[in-house]
Design a protein around this motif. Structure first.
Motif: not given
Length: 119
Positions: A89-90, A87, A63
């Motif tokens: 999602e990080d 991002k 990822s």
């Protein structure tokens, strides 16, 4: 005992960059590896990256591969994580971890530093 202190977290917009630092103190002689993990709200802690001092082997999770770079200085017992192209999602609490010897796993952990990526 080994104490780990992380720094460098914060709030950044998507596409931005942050650099995390981790300094280890205490009984760090003979350190086998250091790494970074993260835990997002409601999720389990996951592996991000690690560096093994002997031979300089580096591993990344799929990822973050290509976006994050781990580096370190064994003499200073320090490890860094350069995070680019972040991002949403990080977003997570990022933890530094220390393994004192092969086969023992990550026995010591820092308190974590929050990274928040806004969209």
């Amino acid at each position: 005992q080994v104490q780990l202190v992380e720094s460098g977290g914060g709030l950044v917009q998507a596409g931005g960059s942050l650099r995390l630092s981790c300094a280890a103190s205490g009984r760090t002689f003979g350190s086998y590896s250091m790494g970074w993990f993260r835990q997002a709200p409601g999720k389990e802690r996951e592996f991000v990256a690690q560096i093994r001092w002997a031979g300089g082997t580096i591993n990344y999770s799929d990822s973050v591969k290509g976006r994050f770079t781990i580096s370190g200085d064994n003499a200073k017992s320090a490890v860094y994580l350069q995070m680019n192209s972040l991002k949403p999602e990080d977003t997570a609490v990022y933890y530094c971890a220390h393994s004192p010897a092969a086969g023992l796993g990550y026995a010591y952990w820092g308190q974590g530093t929050q990274v928040t990526v806004s969209s």
